[in-house]
Design a protein around this motif. Structure first.
Motif, PDB file in Angstrom:
ATOM      1  N   TYR A  15     -62.385  34.795 -74.556  1.00 35.97           N
ATOM      2  CA  TYR A  15     -62.985  33.398 -75.211  1.00 35.97           C
ATOM      3  C   TYR A  15     -64.311  33.304 -75.545  1.00 35.97           C
ATOM      4  O   TYR A  15     -65.077  32.955 -76.483  1.00 35.97           O
ATOM      5  CB  TYR A  15     -62.228  32.034 -74.491  1.00 35.97           C
ATOM      6  CG  TYR A  15     -61.074  31.620 -74.693  1.00 35.97           C
ATOM      7  CD1 TYR A  15     -60.407  31.352 -76.234  1.00 35.97           C
ATOM      8  CD2 TYR A  15     -60.138  31.414 -73.616  1.00 35.97           C
ATOM      9  CE1 TYR A  15     -59.558  31.021 -76.341  1.00 35.97           C
ATOM     10  CE2 TYR A  15     -58.662  30.916 -74.068  1.00 35.97           C
ATOM     11  CZ  TYR A  15     -58.395  30.696 -75.331  1.00 35.97           C
ATOM     12  OH  TYR A  15     -57.107  30.399 -75.712  1.00 35.97           O
TER      13      TYR A  15
ATOM     14  N   GLN B 103     -47.372  26.652 -68.710  1.00 42.99           N
ATOM     15  CA  GLN B 103     -46.113  25.998 -68.393  1.00 42.99           C
ATOM     16  C   GLN B 103     -44.685  26.626 -68.774  1.00 42.99           C
ATOM     17  O   GLN B 103     -43.787  26.759 -67.935  1.00 42.99           O
ATOM     18  CB  GLN B 103     -45.966  24.482 -68.754  1.00 42.99           C
ATOM     19  CG  GLN B 103     -44.883  23.644 -68.391  1.00 42.99           C
ATOM     20  CD  GLN B 103     -45.018  22.409 -69.053  1.00 42.99           C
ATOM     21  OE1 GLN B 103     -45.529  21.836 -70.290  1.00 42.99           O
ATOM     22  NE2 GLN B 103     -44.903  21.255 -68.278  1.00 42.99           N
TER      23      GLN B 103
ATOM     24  N   MET C 277     -49.778  24.524 -72.130  1.00 39.64           N
ATOM     25  CA  MET C 277     -48.201  24.799 -72.697  1.00 39.64           C
ATOM     26  C   MET C 277     -47.838  26.121 -72.343  1.00 39.64           C
ATOM     27  O   MET C 277     -46.600  26.581 -71.951  1.00 39.64           O
ATOM     28  CB  MET C 277     -48.096  24.467 -74.336  1.00 39.64           C
ATOM     29  CG  MET C 277     -48.229  22.964 -74.434  1.00 39.64           C
ATOM     30  SD  MET C 277     -48.158  22.726 -76.105  1.00 39.64           S
ATOM     31  CE  MET C 277     -46.707  23.575 -76.750  1.00 39.64           C
ATOM     32  N   LEU C 278     -48.816  27.367 -72.694  1.00 36.54           N
ATOM     33  CA  LEU C 278     -48.430  28.488 -72.486  1.00 36.54           C
ATOM     34  C   LEU C 278     -48.228  28.821 -70.855  1.00 36.54           C
ATOM     35  O   LEU C 278     -47.205  29.336 -70.528  1.00 36.54           O
ATOM     36  CB  LEU C 278     -49.512  29.491 -72.944  1.00 36.54           C
ATOM     37  CG  LEU C 278     -49.497  29.773 -74.467  1.00 36.54           C
ATOM     38  CD1 LEU C 278     -50.793  30.423 -74.795  1.00 36.54           C
ATOM     39  CD2 LEU C 278     -48.111  30.556 -74.945  1.00 36.54           C
TER      40      LEU C 278
ATOM     41  N   LEU D 211     -57.790  21.051 -78.021  1.00 32.89           N
ATOM     42  CA  LEU D 211     -56.543  21.615 -78.550  1.00 32.89           C
ATOM     43  C   LEU D 211     -56.193  22.979 -78.105  1.00 32.89           C
ATOM     44  O   LEU D 211     -55.067  23.368 -77.769  1.00 32.89           O
ATOM     45  CB  LEU D 211     -56.403  21.887 -80.018  1.00 32.89           C
ATOM     46  CG  LEU D 211     -55.309  22.376 -80.759  1.00 32.89           C
ATOM     47  CD1 LEU D 211     -54.030  21.502 -80.798  1.00 32.89           C
ATOM     48  CD2 LEU D 211     -55.649  22.793 -82.388  1.00 32.89           C
ATOM     49  N   SER D 212     -57.297  23.732 -77.637  1.00 28.96           N
ATOM     50  CA  SER D 212     -57.047  25.098 -77.108  1.00 28.96           C
ATOM     51  C   SER D 212     -56.694  24.907 -75.674  1.00 28.96           C
ATOM     52  O   SER D 212     -55.812  25.569 -75.158  1.00 28.96           O
ATOM     53  CB  SER D 212     -58.550  25.830 -77.290  1.00 28.96           C
ATOM     54  OG  SER D 212     -58.212  27.109 -76.562  1.00 28.96           O
ATOM     55  N   THR D 213     -57.336  24.001 -75.030  1.00 30.18           N
ATOM     56  CA  THR D 213     -56.899  23.490 -73.707  1.00 30.18           C
ATOM     57  C   THR D 213     -55.405  23.414 -73.577  1.00 30.18           C
ATOM     58  O   THR D 213     -54.515  23.794 -72.736  1.00 30.18           O
ATOM     59  CB  THR D 213     -57.752  22.764 -72.962  1.00 30.18           C
ATOM     60  OG1 THR D 213     -59.179  23.193 -73.002  1.00 30.18           O
ATOM     61  CG2 THR D 213     -57.578  22.265 -71.761  1.00 30.18           C
ATOM     62  N   TYR D 214     -54.888  22.277 -74.268  1.00 24.80           N
ATOM     63  CA  TYR D 214     -53.558  21.842 -74.451  1.00 24.80           C
ATOM     64  C   TYR D 214     -52.750  22.916 -74.559  1.00 24.80           C
ATOM     65  O   TYR D 214     -51.569  23.167 -73.882  1.00 24.80           O
ATOM     66  CB  TYR D 214     -53.379  20.830 -75.451  1.00 24.80           C
ATOM     67  CG  TYR D 214     -51.972  20.366 -75.621  1.00 24.80           C
ATOM     68  CD1 TYR D 214     -51.403  19.732 -74.617  1.00 24.80           C
ATOM     69  CD2 TYR D 214     -51.233  20.706 -76.845  1.00 24.80           C
ATOM     70  CE1 TYR D 214     -50.149  19.171 -74.896  1.00 24.80           C
ATOM     71  CE2 TYR D 214     -49.999  20.261 -76.913  1.00 24.80           C
ATOM     72  CZ  TYR D 214     -49.429  19.528 -75.969  1.00 24.80           C
ATOM     73  OH  TYR D 214     -48.010  18.930 -76.342  1.00 24.80           O
ATOM     74  N   CYS D 215     -53.065  24.117 -75.660  1.00 27.34           N
ATOM     75  CA  CYS D 215     -52.061  25.042 -75.965  1.00 27.34           C
ATOM     76  C   CYS D 215     -52.011  26.078 -74.677  1.00 27.34           C
ATOM     77  O   CYS D 215     -50.871  26.582 -74.409  1.00 27.34           O
ATOM     78  CB  CYS D 215     -52.424  25.908 -77.264  1.00 27.34           C
ATOM     79  SG  CYS D 215     -52.469  25.021 -78.617  1.00 27.34           S
ATOM     80  N   ALA D 216     -53.147  26.368 -74.150  1.00 29.43           N
ATOM     81  CA  ALA D 216     -53.181  27.299 -72.964  1.00 29.43           C
ATOM     82  C   ALA D 216     -52.297  26.649 -71.835  1.00 29.43           C
ATOM     83  O   ALA D 216     -51.815  27.243 -71.093  1.00 29.43           O
ATOM     84  CB  ALA D 216     -54.701  27.438 -72.676  1.00 29.43           C
TER      85      ALA D 216
END
Length: 65
Positions: free
Chosen positions: A20, A60, A57-58, A50-55
């Motif tokens: 990143y 999890q 989710m990955l 959004l990037s933090t949320y996606c990371a």
């Protein structure tokens, strides 16, 4: 084919962090000039959330499997 060893959590964190940071250092200054400082700041905040949320989710999904 050779077996690949597991990476520790610390190594994974720093690998993602370096990926990143390298992208941001190369692209961000020019993006601020092209997009304007106010709009670019707003987009930066939204995209970082959004990037933090996606990371998360990955991570999890990896824990569940």
């Amino acid at each position: 084919m050779k077996s690949i060893g597991k990476m520790s959590n610390t190594k994974v964190f720093f690998s993602i962090f370096k990926g990143y940071c390298a992208l941001i250092v190369l692209i961000l200054p020019n993006s601020f000039v092209n997009g304007g400082y106010l709009a670019s700041s707003a987009v930066l905040v939204v995209m970082s959330m959004l990037s933090t949320y996606c990371a998360l989710m990955l991570i999890q999904a990896g824990v569940q499997t």
